[in-house]
Design an enzyme around this catalytic site. Structure first.
Site, PDB file in Angstrom:
ATOM      1  CB  ALA A  13      12.638  30.166 113.389  1.00 16.87           C
ATOM      2  N   GLY A  16      17.509  28.044 115.556  1.00 18.20           N
ATOM      3  CA  GLY A  16      17.121  26.638 115.484  1.00 18.20           C
ATOM      4  C   GLY A  16      17.468  26.011 114.153  1.00 18.20           C
ATOM      5  CG  ASP A  17      17.718  26.917 109.301  1.00 20.09           C
ATOM      6  OD1 ASP A  17      17.243  25.873 108.823  1.00 20.09           O
ATOM      7  OD2 ASP A  17      18.518  27.650 108.677  1.00 20.09           O
ATOM      8  CB  ALA A  18      22.192  27.789 112.644  1.00 17.14           C
ATOM      9  CD  GLU A  21      21.931  22.338 106.957  1.00 16.55           C
ATOM     10  OE1 GLU A  21      22.652  21.702 106.159  1.00 16.55           O
ATOM     11  OE2 GLU A  21      20.709  22.494 106.807  1.00 16.55           O
TER      12      GLU A  21
END
Length: 130
Positions: A13, A16-18, A21
Site C-alpha cells: 500500500a 501503491g500510494d506513491a 499519487e
C-alpha cells in the site's frame, strides 16, 4: 527485492500510494491544469480514501483471483489511523493501494492503466465501462 507475496500488505500500500499519487499528478497536468491550487484541489478528489474505496468496489468483480487476494490482504491489515473517514472506507482504500503496489512490483502497467481509466471515468461522472 523480496517477492511481493512475502511483503506486508501495508508495504504494498505504501508503494501503491506513491504510484497512484504520481499518476494523478501527471494526469492532471496532461488534462491542462496548471495552477498549483487547482491541481491540489483536483488531486484531493482522486486520492481521498472515499474515491479509492469506490473505485475498488467497481473494480473488484473484474479482478482475477490473485488480485482479489492482494486486495483482501490489504483491506484486512491493521495499521494506520484514518483521518476524516470511517475505518471501513480507510481499509478499502488501503486494499486499493495494495493492489496498485502489487501491479507496480509485478510490472502490470496495463492493469494500472485500465484501473486508472476507470477512476477518471468515475470522477468525470461517466458510466464506468467494464
Amino acid at each position: 527485492m523480496r517477492n511481493w507475496q512475502e511483503m506486508n500488505a501495508l508495504t504494498l500500500a505504501y508503494l501503491g500510494d506513491a504510484v497512484y499519487e504520481l499518476w494523478v499528478r501527471t494526469h492532471l497536468l496532461e488534462l491542462g491544469h496548471e495552477r498549483v491550487k487547482e491541481l491540489h484541489k483536483q488531486a484531493v478528489n482522486y486520492v481521498r480514501a472515499g474515491t479509492q474505496a469506490q473505485v475498488l468496489h467497481a473494480l473488484f468483480p473484474e479482478l482475477d483471483e490473485v488480485e482479489q487476494q492482494v486486495v483482501i490482504r490489504g483491506r484486512n491489515t491493521k495499521g494506520g489511523h484514518p483521518k476524516n473517514v470511517d475505518v471501513v472506507t480507510y481499509r478499502h482504500a488501503t486494499g486499493f493501494e495494495s493492489l496498485v503496489g502489487y501491479w507496480q512490483l509485478s510490472g502490470q502497467t496495463d492493469r494500472m492503466k485500465w484501473a486508472f481509466a476507470k477512476v477518471d471515468q468515475m470522477l468525470r461522472g461517466e458510466e464506468v465501462i467494464k
